[in-house]
Design a protein around this motif. Structure first.
Motif, short mmCIF file in Angstrom:
data_model
loop_
_atom_site.label_atom_id
_atom_site.label_comp_id
_atom_site.label_asym_id
_atom_site.label_seq_id
_atom_site.Cartn_x
_atom_site.Cartn_y
_atom_site.Cartn_z
N PHE A 275 0.81 -1.22 0.00
CA PHE A 275 0.00 0.00 0.00
C PHE A 275 0.85 1.27 0.00
O PHE A 275 2.03 1.24 0.34
CB PHE A 275 -0.96 -0.03 1.19
CG PHE A 275 -1.92 -1.19 1.08
CD1 PHE A 275 -3.04 -1.10 0.27
CD2 PHE A 275 -1.66 -2.39 1.72
CE1 PHE A 275 -3.89 -2.18 0.11
CE2 PHE A 275 -2.51 -3.48 1.58
CZ PHE A 275 -3.63 -3.37 0.77
N ALA A 276 0.17 2.37 -0.38
CA ALA A 276 0.78 3.70 -0.47
C ALA A 276 1.97 3.67 -1.43
O ALA A 276 1.89 3.01 -2.46
CB ALA A 276 1.14 4.21 0.93
N TRP B 151 4.36 4.72 7.85
CA TRP B 151 3.82 5.90 7.17
C TRP B 151 3.95 7.14 8.05
O TRP B 151 4.41 8.18 7.62
CB TRP B 151 2.34 5.69 6.82
CG TRP B 151 2.10 4.62 5.81
CD1 TRP B 151 3.02 4.09 4.94
CD2 TRP B 151 0.87 3.93 5.56
NE1 TRP B 151 2.42 3.12 4.18
CE2 TRP B 151 1.12 2.99 4.53
CE3 TRP B 151 -0.41 3.99 6.09
CZ2 TRP B 151 0.14 2.14 4.03
CZ3 TRP B 151 -1.39 3.15 5.60
CH2 TRP B 151 -1.13 2.23 4.59
N LEU B 152 3.54 6.99 9.31
CA LEU B 152 3.55 8.16 10.19
C LEU B 152 4.97 8.65 10.46
O LEU B 152 5.21 9.83 10.69
CB LEU B 152 2.85 7.84 11.52
CG LEU B 152 1.39 7.39 11.42
CD1 LEU B 152 0.80 7.19 12.80
CD2 LEU B 152 0.55 8.39 10.63
N ARG B 153 5.90 7.72 10.40
CA ARG B 153 7.29 8.08 10.69
C ARG B 153 7.91 8.93 9.60
O ARG B 153 8.93 9.57 9.84
CB ARG B 153 8.11 6.81 10.92
CG ARG B 153 7.91 6.26 12.30
CD ARG B 153 8.55 4.92 12.43
NE ARG B 153 8.42 4.42 13.78
CZ ARG B 153 8.69 3.19 14.13
NH1 ARG B 153 9.07 2.33 13.20
NH2 ARG B 153 8.56 2.80 15.38
N ARG C 150 5.27 -7.23 0.56
CA ARG C 150 5.36 -6.27 1.67
C ARG C 150 4.04 -6.21 2.47
O ARG C 150 3.61 -7.22 2.97
CB ARG C 150 5.79 -4.88 1.14
CG ARG C 150 7.16 -4.90 0.47
CD ARG C 150 8.27 -4.89 1.50
NE ARG C 150 8.21 -3.69 2.32
CZ ARG C 150 8.47 -3.68 3.62
NH1 ARG C 150 8.77 -4.78 4.26
NH2 ARG C 150 8.40 -2.56 4.30
N SER C 151 3.38 -5.04 2.55
CA SER C 151 2.16 -4.98 3.37
C SER C 151 1.04 -5.85 2.78
O SER C 151 0.09 -6.20 3.49
CB SER C 151 1.69 -3.54 3.55
OG SER C 151 1.74 -2.81 2.35
N GLY D 2 2.06 12.47 0.79
CA GLY D 2 1.15 12.54 -0.36
C GLY D 2 -0.08 11.64 -0.23
O GLY D 2 -0.86 11.54 -1.17
N TYR D 3 -0.27 10.99 0.90
CA TYR D 3 -1.42 10.11 1.12
C TYR D 3 -2.23 10.59 2.32
O TYR D 3 -1.65 10.93 3.35
CB TYR D 3 -0.97 8.66 1.35
CG TYR D 3 -0.32 8.06 0.13
CD1 TYR D 3 -1.06 7.35 -0.81
CD2 TYR D 3 1.04 8.24 -0.10
CE1 TYR D 3 -0.47 6.83 -1.95
CE2 TYR D 3 1.65 7.72 -1.23
CZ TYR D 3 0.89 7.02 -2.16
OH TYR D 3 1.48 6.51 -3.29
#
Lengths: 81, 279
Positions: free
Chosen positions: B39-40, B152-154, B117-118, B189-190
Motif C-alpha cells: 500500500f501507499a 507511514w507516520l514516521r 510487503r504490506s 502525499g497520502y
C-alpha cells in the motif's frame, strides 16, 4: 551486530560498506546517506528483521549517533531486562 | 514473445478495480496466482518488479491476476476514503474473478496468494474466509499492520528524530494523536483515515485458522542486497504458521531493496527463486 549492519547496509544502499563498520562508527552527522527517509527505512527494516516494534519515545538523535547506540536500541527490545 | 496481459476494470461493490490478467502460456496449467500489492508509495516502487514476475509466472504456465485495490493505483476511489475491509472485499472479488477465468484450483494446479510487503498481511487476512485450498507466497513480509501504519507516520516524525531541537518536537501534536482524535492525517502525499489506522492496528501476520497438516505451503522470500540468512522476526512467524499445520519454506535471495525507492534493480534471482518454489 552483524544483523544490524546488514539492515543498515540495505536501508542506506551502502553496497556492503556498512558490513565493515564497528560499534564506534559514527552515523548521524557523519553518514550523508542518513536522511529522514533513510532513517525510516532503517527503523522499519530493524523492526521487520527482529520482529519488534520500537516505541517512538526511544527514537531520537542519540539513537542514531553510532552503530553502538543503534545496537543498544535493538538489544533492549530483543532481550528486555 | 509472450502475449500482452488482458487489462480490464472489474466491477465490484467498491466500484471499478483496474486488473491485469496474465493468461497461462503453454499446454499445461500449473496453477493460479493472485497478486496482493503493498500500500501507499510501495505500490509504485514495487510495480515494475511485480509485473515482471507476473509475466514470468504466466510464461511458466500460471494464470496470474494483478489488481489495484480501492483508492490505489488506477482503480476508482481515493486512498483516504479506503478501509482495510474494502480492500479485503476487493481481494476476495479478485480471487473469484481469477477462478472464473482459470477454473477451480486443483491439487495439480493450485491457487497461490502472493503478497508483497504490506500485501502479505492481506494473504493472512484472506485465509479466514477462503473456501478453496491455497498456498501462500510472501515477498519481504511485514509482521503487523501497526508496523505499516508506523512506517507511514514516521515519514513525518523522522525529521524530528534527527533533530536535537526537543522543544519544537514537543510543541506539535503527533499524527498518531490526531488519528486518535478522529482526524485524517496527510503523510507523504497520502491521506490516512482514522478508520484505516484503527483496522491496521489489529492486523498481524498470523494464520487466521489452522490448516490441515501437509496441505498448505508457505514460501517466504527474504530480500537483501548482500547474501544473508532469513531474519529472526520472520523465522519466529514461520514457526507459528508451522504450529498451525502449514509447511513453511524460508529463503533468502540477493536483490536490491526495491520497495524502498525507485531503482533499476535486476530481480532475476528473486523471480527465479519464486518460480522454483511455486512449481
Amino acid at each position: 551486530m552483524k544483523h544490524v549492519l546488514r539492515v543498515l547496509d540495505d536501508a542506506l544502499h551502502l553496497q556492503e560498506q556498512a558490513l565493515a563498520f564497528d560499534v564506534n562508527t559514527p552515523l548521524l552527522g557523519s553518514l550523508p546517506e542518513l536522511d529522514s527517509m533513510a532513517a525510516v527505512a532503517l527503523i522499519t527494516g530493524l523492526e521487520n528483521h527482529f520482529g519488534v516494534t520500537f516505541d517512538e519515545a526511544d527514537l531520537n538523535a542519540d539513537t542514531f549517533a553510532t552503530v553502538g547506540s543503534l545496537c543498544r536500541l535493538v538489544q533492549a527490545y530483543v532481550s528486555p531486562p | 514473445m509472450a502475449d500482452l496481459p488482458d487489462a480490464f476494470f472489474l466491477p465490484t461493490h467498491s466500484g471499478s478495480l483496474f486488473c491485469l490478467y496474465h493468461a497461462p502460456q503453454g499446454p499445461v496449467l500449473r496453477g493460479q496466482v493472485l497478486h496482493l500489492h503493498p500500500f501507499a508509495e510501495e505500490l509504485n516502487t514495487c510495480r515494475r518488479i511485480s509485473a515482471q514476475c507476473a509475466r514470468a509466472l504466466a510464461a511458466a504456465g500460471f494464470a496470474v491476476l494483478q489488481f489495484d485495490m480501492y483508492g490505489c493505483g488506477d482503480s476508482v476511489g481515493d486512498f483516504g476514503d479506503a478501509t482495510w475491509t474494502d480492500w479485503l472485499n476487493n481481494a476476495h472479488d479478485a480471487q473469484e474473478e481469477l477462478q472464473r477465468r482459470a477454473g477451480e484450483p486443483t491439487e495439480a494446479a493450485p491457487l497461490w496468494l502472493w503478497g508483497v510487503r504490506s500485501g502479505t498481511l492481506m494473504t493472512a487476512d484472506m485465509l479466514k474466509d477462503m473456501n478453496v485450498p491455497c498456498h501462500v507466497l510472501w515477498w519481504q513480509p511485514v509482521v503487523s499492520g501497526q508496523q505499516v501504519l508506523q512506517q507511514w507516520l514516521r515519514l513525518d516524525a523522522a525529521k524530528e528524530w534527527l533533530s536535537k531541537d526537543k522543544e519544537r518536537i514537543e510543541a506539535t501534536p503527533s499524527l498518531s494523536e490526531q488519528l486518535k482524535r478522529g482526524q485524517d492525517v496527510h503523510v507523504g502525499g497520502y491521506r490516512i483515515s482514522p478508520e484505516l489506522a484503527r483496522e491496521l492496528n489489529t492486523l498481524h501476520l498470523a494464520p487466521s485458522r489452522p490448516q490441515t497438516p501437509g496441505q498448505g505451503k508457505l514460501v517466504s522470500m527474504d530480500i537483501s542486497a548482500s547474501p544473508s540468512s532469513p531474519p529472526p522476526g520472520i523465522t519466529r512467524q514461520a514457526q507459528i504458521w508451522q504450529d498451525q499445520g502449514w509447511q513453511p519454506h524460508l529463503q533468502s535471495v540477493t536483490c536490491g531493496t526495491f520497495w524502498q525507492q525507485f531503482s533499476s534493480t535486476d530481480p532475476s534471482d528473486l523471480i527465479d527463486a519464486s518460480l522454483a518454489c511455486v512449481r
